[in-house]
Design an enzyme around this catalytic site. Structure first.
Site, PDB file in Angstrom:
ATOM      1  N   HIS A  12       0.591  -1.125   0.150  1.00  0.00           N
ATOM      2  CA  HIS A  12      -0.026  -0.036  -0.183  1.00  0.00           C
ATOM      3  C   HIS A  12       0.808   1.243   0.162  1.00  0.00           C
ATOM      4  O   HIS A  12       0.531   2.142   0.777  1.00  0.00           O
ATOM      5  CB  HIS A  12      -0.993   0.142   1.139  1.00  0.00           C
ATOM      6  N   HIS A  59      -1.487   4.893   9.394  1.00  0.00           N
ATOM      7  CA  HIS A  59      -0.168   5.527   9.602  1.00  0.00           C
ATOM      8  C   HIS A  59      -0.209   6.964  10.323  1.00  0.00           C
ATOM      9  O   HIS A  59      -0.102   7.939   9.877  1.00  0.00           O
ATOM     10  CB  HIS A  59       0.623   5.816   8.298  1.00  0.00           C
ATOM     11  N   HIS A 196      10.993  -3.612   3.261  1.00  0.00           N
ATOM     12  CA  HIS A 196      11.068  -1.852   3.164  1.00  0.00           C
ATOM     13  C   HIS A 196      11.653  -1.729   4.469  1.00  0.00           C
ATOM     14  O   HIS A 196      11.209  -1.899   5.453  1.00  0.00           O
ATOM     15  CB  HIS A 196      10.085  -1.267   2.380  1.00  0.00           C
ATOM     16  N   GLU A 243       5.136  -4.915   8.759  1.00  0.00           N
ATOM     17  CA  GLU A 243       3.654  -5.010   8.072  1.00  0.00           C
ATOM     18  C   GLU A 243       3.030  -6.213   7.575  1.00  0.00           C
ATOM     19  O   GLU A 243       2.137  -6.332   7.496  1.00  0.00           O
ATOM     20  CB  GLU A 243       3.754  -4.068   6.896  1.00  0.00           C
TER      21      GLU A 243
END
Lengths: 284, 134
Positions: A12, A59, A196, A243
């Site tokens: 996302h 977030h 990431h 995540e």
């Protein structure tokens, strides 16, 4: 009876939303990233779910540091795209299947998953970017083709829920949906990842080999994969790679045997490896 | 006695855990307030006066004023929060990574286009050579 027919795993990355909203999807940089979703959009049209159960993380938008629920279920009638600092994304308001959401909340809590219930919530790129990549661009005046039940998972402050907990939550979500007395087709999304790291001196870490193995095992060895300790995500897939636990919720809601119908992997989108998979249940 | 942290030997990485969440609370709440334009306007008009509203430590306050992005993470900041301060300054995620890694924007972007930072030599503190990484 409602039923879960398929699961979608999908990154996302906010920059993907920006690229779509500003018309840069045909740029050399973005073209290969979006090419891998062409088949997905055709698949979505065919699958045509009534409801998307969308697992994502907020977030620091709906939840700042003052309140950090591990699992928060969106039970409001609708969810507006939030202003994350550069204006809200120009995408439709997300409409809930509110009756199913409240049924799922009640069922999950009695199934010993103690959720937070959100009757007011804005949604950020974590939720809207997967809808955009899977459904294509939809403007503000438009509507998303399906109703959406959001489940926000804390992955910002360590520890995120364990992979095992997430996998079992997925099973409980399936029980909840299958006990909902209306004939509805539900597709579940697990979003975020893949490898990431956005922060500090090791920023930019990408581990393609690890990501591919994760995708392989998601299909073939979901239970074993759900046992992976957090430290392995952090070390191998970067601090934000944790995540990926959210994908276990999606996987837990599917049959143990599934058919992989599509996969896409691309580096980079901004700081991130983009991963995507579509898994269909064989029994429904 | 604190809990043993099995992630402390990962190099170049600050895991934002419950201890850091506690230490960085006011710093992070300040940063996230910059999500809204009306707050950014007040902050940009007078940074010191705006920071008075947040009871962070003197070091956190000075580090905000200095825009020392790595130090902010060391003293309780979280990247999803500090990135809002960066965005206020016109710095996006990728440019921020260029600053935090010391590589600069161009070299960092090039590394990502070429497949990102390899995990080889970047898994454990004892194999990590910062100069080699950049």
């Amino acid at each position: 009876m409602a039923r879960i027919t398929a699961g979608v795993g999908c990154s996302h990355v906010p920059a993907i939303g920006v690229a779509m909203d500003t018309g840069h999807t045909e740029d050399d940089y973005w073209k290969p990233c979006f090419a891998g979703f062409e088949k997905s959009r055709e698949w979505m049209k065919k699958a045509n779910p009534d409801v998307v159960f969308l697992v994502y993380n907020d977030h620091c938008t709906a939840f700042d540091a003052s309140c950090i629920p591990t699992f928060a279920l969106g039970c409001a009638a609708e969810f507006k795209p939030a202003d994350e600092g550069w204006g809200p994304r120009p995408v439709p308001v997300v409409k809930n299947h509110q009756k199913m959401a409240s049924h799922v909340a009640q069922s999950l809590i009695l199934d010993e998953f103690d959720l937070t219930i959100m009757n007011e919530m804005e949604v950020d790129h974590g939720l809207t970017v997967p809808l955009s990549v899977m459904y294509g661009q939809h403007g503000i005046e438009d509507e998303w083709p399906a109703q959406v039940i959001p489940l926000a998972v804390n992955v910002v402050q360590y520890p995120a829920p364990t992979g095992n907990r997430c996998y079992n939550l997925g099973k409980a979500i399936r029980r909840a949906i299958e006990s909902y007395d209306e004939d509805l087709n539900v597709v579940i999304f697990g979003t975020g990842g893949m490898s990431h790291q956005l922060q500090y001196k090791r920023a930019g870490l990408i581990n393609k080999e690890w990501d591919i193995a994760f995708l392989d095992r998601l299909t073939s060895d979901p239970v074993g994969l759900s046992q992976m300790p957090h430290v392995e995500y952090l070390r191998e897939a970067g601090s934000e790679g944790v995540e990926m636990v959210m994908w276990h919720i999606m996987r837990g809601a599917l049959d143990e045997d599934v058919t992989e119908v599509h996969r896409h992997y691309h580096v980079p989108a901004s700081n991130t490896a983009v991963g995507h998979i579509i898994l269909e249940n064989t029994t429904s | 006695m604190g809990m043993k942290k099995d992630y402390d030997d990962i190099p170049g990485t600050i895991v934002f855990d419950a201890d850091r969440g506690r230490e960085g609370y006011h710093l992070n709440q300040f940063c996230i307030s910059l999500r809204l334009q009306k707050n950014r306007d007040v902050f940009n008009a007078n940074e010191e006066a705006y920071l008075d509203k947040y009871p962070m430590t003197a070091e956190q306050r000075q580090t905000v004023l200095d825009r020392d992005w790595n130090r902010l993470l060391e003293i309780g900041g979280n990247i999803y929060y500090t990135s809002k301060l960066a965005a206020n300054d016109g710095i996006n995620f990728q440019q921020l990574a260029g600053l935090m890694t010391g590589m600069g924007n161009e070299a960092y972007r090039k590394m990502m286009v070429e497949g990102g930072r390899s995990p080889e030599g970047a898994r454990y503190l004892d194999e990590w050579d910062e100069k080699e990484q950049n």
